[in-house]
Design a protein around this motif. Sequence first.
Motif, PDB file in Angstrom:
ATOM      1  N   MET A  91      -4.484   1.612   5.967  1.00  0.00           N
ATOM      2  CA  MET A  91      -4.896   0.407   6.715  1.00  0.00           C
ATOM      3  C   MET A  91      -5.051   0.749   8.198  1.00  0.00           C
ATOM      4  N   SER A  92      -6.155   0.315   8.774  1.00  0.00           N
ATOM      5  CA  SER A  92      -6.375   0.647  10.171  1.00  0.00           C
ATOM      6  C   SER A  92      -5.581  -0.286  11.075  1.00  0.00           C
ATOM      7  N   ILE A  93      -5.222   0.216  12.199  1.00  0.00           N
ATOM      8  CA  ILE A  93      -4.437  -0.584  13.131  1.00  0.00           C
ATOM      9  C   ILE A  93      -5.354  -1.057  14.249  1.00  0.00           C
ATOM     10  N   SER A  94      -5.392  -2.361  14.451  1.00  0.00           N
ATOM     11  CA  SER A  94      -6.252  -2.881  15.507  1.00  0.00           C
ATOM     12  C   SER A  94      -5.644  -2.572  16.874  1.00  0.00           C
ATOM     13  N   PRO A  95      -6.486  -2.410  17.886  1.00  0.00           N
ATOM     14  CA  PRO A  95      -5.975  -2.063  19.203  1.00  0.00           C
ATOM     15  C   PRO A  95      -5.147  -3.196  19.808  1.00  0.00           C
ATOM     16  N   VAL A  96      -4.373  -2.874  20.791  1.00  0.00           N
ATOM     17  CA  VAL A  96      -3.541  -3.883  21.445  1.00  0.00           C
ATOM     18  C   VAL A  96      -4.447  -4.895  22.144  1.00  0.00           C
ATOM     19  N   MET A  97      -4.253  -6.141  21.823  1.00  0.00           N
ATOM     20  CA  MET A  97      -5.081  -7.187  22.404  1.00  0.00           C
ATOM     21  C   MET A  97      -4.261  -8.011  23.391  1.00  0.00           C
ATOM     22  N   PRO A  98      -4.913  -8.410  24.486  1.00  0.00           N
ATOM     23  CA  PRO A  98      -4.188  -9.313  25.371  1.00  0.00           C
ATOM     24  C   PRO A  98      -4.009 -10.650  24.648  1.00  0.00           C
ATOM     25  N   LEU A  99      -2.873 -11.294  24.862  1.00  0.00           N
ATOM     26  CA  LEU A  99      -2.580 -12.481  24.083  1.00  0.00           C
ATOM     27  C   LEU A  99      -2.950 -13.785  24.786  1.00  0.00           C
ATOM     28  N   SER A 100      -3.727 -13.686  25.843  1.00  0.00           N
ATOM     29  CA  SER A 100      -4.024 -14.901  26.596  1.00  0.00           C
ATOM     30  C   SER A 100      -5.112 -15.763  25.960  1.00  0.00           C
ATOM     31  N   GLU A 101      -6.099 -15.123  25.344  1.00  0.00           N
ATOM     32  CA  GLU A 101      -7.204 -15.886  24.756  1.00  0.00           C
ATOM     33  C   GLU A 101      -6.809 -16.438  23.400  1.00  0.00           C
ATOM     34  N   ILE A 102      -6.735 -17.762  23.306  1.00  0.00           N
ATOM     35  CA  ILE A 102      -6.373 -18.353  22.019  1.00  0.00           C
ATOM     36  C   ILE A 102      -7.662 -18.739  21.295  1.00  0.00           C
ATOM     37  N   GLU A 123       0.816  -1.211   0.000  1.00  0.00           N
ATOM     38  CA  GLU A 123       0.000   0.000   0.000  1.00  0.00           C
ATOM     39  C   GLU A 123       0.850   1.261   0.000  1.00  0.00           C
ATOM     40  N   LEU A 124       2.048   1.162   0.553  1.00  0.00           N
ATOM     41  CA  LEU A 124       2.906   2.333   0.667  1.00  0.00           C
ATOM     42  C   LEU A 124       3.900   2.376  -0.477  1.00  0.00           C
ATOM     43  N   ASP A 125       4.294   3.575  -0.854  1.00  0.00           N
ATOM     44  CA  ASP A 125       5.286   3.638  -1.915  1.00  0.00           C
ATOM     45  C   ASP A 125       6.495   4.484  -1.498  1.00  0.00           C
ATOM     46  N   GLN A 126       6.764   4.438  -0.211  1.00  0.00           N
ATOM     47  CA  GLN A 126       7.932   5.173   0.264  1.00  0.00           C
ATOM     48  C   GLN A 126       9.154   4.271   0.238  1.00  0.00           C
ATOM     49  N   ASN A 127      10.293   4.886   0.347  1.00  0.00           N
ATOM     50  CA  ASN A 127      11.528   4.104   0.334  1.00  0.00           C
ATOM     51  C   ASN A 127      11.771   3.404   1.659  1.00  0.00           C
ATOM     52  N   THR A 128      11.383   4.062   2.715  1.00  0.00           N
ATOM     53  CA  THR A 128      11.528   3.444   4.018  1.00  0.00           C
ATOM     54  C   THR A 128      10.128   3.164   4.538  1.00  0.00           C
ATOM     55  N   VAL A 129       9.962   1.965   5.056  1.00  0.00           N
ATOM     56  CA  VAL A 129       8.635   1.608   5.532  1.00  0.00           C
ATOM     57  C   VAL A 129       8.715   1.269   7.017  1.00  0.00           C
ATOM     58  N   SER A 130       7.816   1.845   7.760  1.00  0.00           N
ATOM     59  CA  SER A 130       7.763   1.581   9.188  1.00  0.00           C
ATOM     60  C   SER A 130       6.378   1.008   9.510  1.00  0.00           C
ATOM     61  N   ILE A 131       6.368  -0.176  10.090  1.00  0.00           N
ATOM     62  CA  ILE A 131       5.087  -0.862  10.296  1.00  0.00           C
ATOM     63  C   ILE A 131       4.855  -1.229  11.758  1.00  0.00           C
ATOM     64  N   PRO A 132       3.786  -0.696  12.355  1.00  0.00           N
ATOM     65  CA  PRO A 132       3.469  -1.048  13.742  1.00  0.00           C
ATOM     66  C   PRO A 132       2.767  -2.415  13.802  1.00  0.00           C
ATOM     67  N   LEU A 133       3.192  -3.264  14.707  1.00  0.00           N
ATOM     68  CA  LEU A 133       2.562  -4.578  14.881  1.00  0.00           C
ATOM     69  C   LEU A 133       2.072  -4.703  16.319  1.00  0.00           C
ATOM     70  N   PRO A 134       0.912  -4.084  16.617  1.00  0.00           N
ATOM     71  CA  PRO A 134       0.461  -3.984  18.009  1.00  0.00           C
ATOM     72  C   PRO A 134       0.043  -5.301  18.643  1.00  0.00           C
ATOM     73  N   ASN A 135      -0.020  -6.367  17.881  1.00  0.00           N
ATOM     74  CA  ASN A 135      -0.422  -7.653  18.458  1.00  0.00           C
ATOM     75  C   ASN A 135       0.733  -8.612  18.688  1.00  0.00           C
ATOM     76  N   VAL A 136       1.949  -8.138  18.462  1.00  0.00           N
ATOM     77  CA  VAL A 136       3.100  -9.026  18.648  1.00  0.00           C
ATOM     78  C   VAL A 136       4.110  -8.364  19.574  1.00  0.00           C
ATOM     79  N   PHE A 137       4.524  -9.105  20.598  1.00  0.00           N
ATOM     80  CA  PHE A 137       5.525  -8.580  21.523  1.00  0.00           C
ATOM     81  C   PHE A 137       6.932  -8.674  20.926  1.00  0.00           C
TER      82      PHE A 137
END
Lengths: 156, 381
Positions: free
Chosen positions: B1-12, A40-54
């Motif tokens: 693209m929308s970013i989903s909120p931070v979810m607790p990872l305990s519920e599989i 979706e992005l067309d920049q040279n540097t891409v920064s991606i937040p992954l709020p569901n992964v520690f």
Amino acid sequence: MAAEKSSIKIITLIAADGSVFEVEPNIVKEMKTVQSYIDELDQNTVSIPLPNVFGNDLAMIIEYCKKHASEEETKEAKEEFDFEFVKRMKSDDKLRLLQAASYLNMESFLQFMAKAIAAEIENQSVEFVRDYFQIESDFTPEEEAELRKENEWAFK
Amino acid sequence: MSISPVMPLSEINDDLITEVLAMLTVKSLMQLKCVCKSWYSLFSEPFFIKMHLKRSSRNPYLTLYSRYTLFNLFPMRHLLKTHRVTLDNHDPNCQLLMDKNSHRIIGSCNGLICLISSQVNFFFYLWNPATRSLSQTLGSFTDPVSPPNFKFSFGYDNLTHRFKVVAFRPNEVRVFSFGDNVWRNIQCFPTDPYFYSSICHKNCVYLSNSLVWVALRPNDFVDSSCYHWKDLILNVDQYVIVSLDLGTETNTQWLLPRGLDEVSPVMPIVSVLMDCLCFSYYTKGNDFVIWQMRQFGIEESWTKFLNFNHQNVHRVYSCAWHSQFYPLHVFENGDTLILARNQEQVIRYNKRHNRVYETRITNNIYWYLANQFVESLVSPC
């Protein structure tokens, strides 16, 4: 468009806890969720937040992807790596990585983690498995006893 | 693209648990039925049974028959690692085939084994040895000819979702469909499949919704009543492969690989390796050759898969001349082939190193009966 994409040199991934990982585009190829950001992005540097992964988990996934993306590593070396990779993990790590694989939409890594978890619960007792997935039984003791009796051979 | 909120990872979530459960053995799943009600019903859901079968086919078994244990499901992968295996009679996987005298195996498909009993009438059972469940007797019929000359094969039709038995003899082919429980006559085979072994399931393979046999076109110069393979065939043009599509119930004949130019001293056989139809035979120079039909039904796609000199094997074993090899399995890397040899043993052939390894399994296994098997939750009822 194709030329712009190929010019992306570094992808920055930001984990839920804010830790930052800089990786080459070929490392994230299997992460379809990340790939769709890049497309979706067309920049040279891409920064991606992954709020569901520690961060810890993301570090492990990147390590796995690096090993498997490498063309220099032999098949045997990759298998050896997979074996050690799973061996050092606790049950919780495996479950978290399975969820991360699902969130990142990584088909083969998801299968790999599912297989690792299956290997851990194979031949384990009903109680062990309930505890593993934190499941409460909704059978009455009588119903459960009946079921166990029906499939008695499987418990031997 | 929308970013989903931070979810607790305990519920599989359940889908992920389903992914994991689909990788377990049937025996484990039979235990884990007791975990909770939703798992209990999940294990009989058609989508889960299908998903499990697909995973399970990557982890095949051999059905072994021995003098003492009679029936055993043996994980194919054990043949990669071990050189010596003893079957344990107390192993829960060892099961007695019911009333061994009156039952024979016709074939196995999707985790079910089809048994035939042929004392006065013919009748059939479906048996799932992994879940240990058995159907009622079905499809009873009488063959007025004595001795009975029907031959049987077994497969699954993805179109009607029915297991089917095919019974045939010269000028007659009939199909029995489990579930509908009726016999129907269908188009005859132009050339009758040749049964080189009295064991039904060794003569036929199932793949791509079809049953496939080797057949022999009659030759004017030979007496068709003779029983020995070598007396029946004079030239390679007599070989033909017959395939019956279980969906359309129509048959097709295919030619053999072009490279085939001499009559094999033993009966060539069909097998399924790496999801492809294979045809194997010997040359007079003692090469054991396997051809693979890369694309099912496409005669141009025959490719030589393997060619090894029988002398290599000969040196390892003091064996009888021209023993029959039955290809049983190729492991994922494509290098290691498992073959049953005659009645006595199973060997592991490494393609890359052109070497033969012996695997010793005690308990007097009847190797010529050994067959590929995939365990499943499919109900025989």
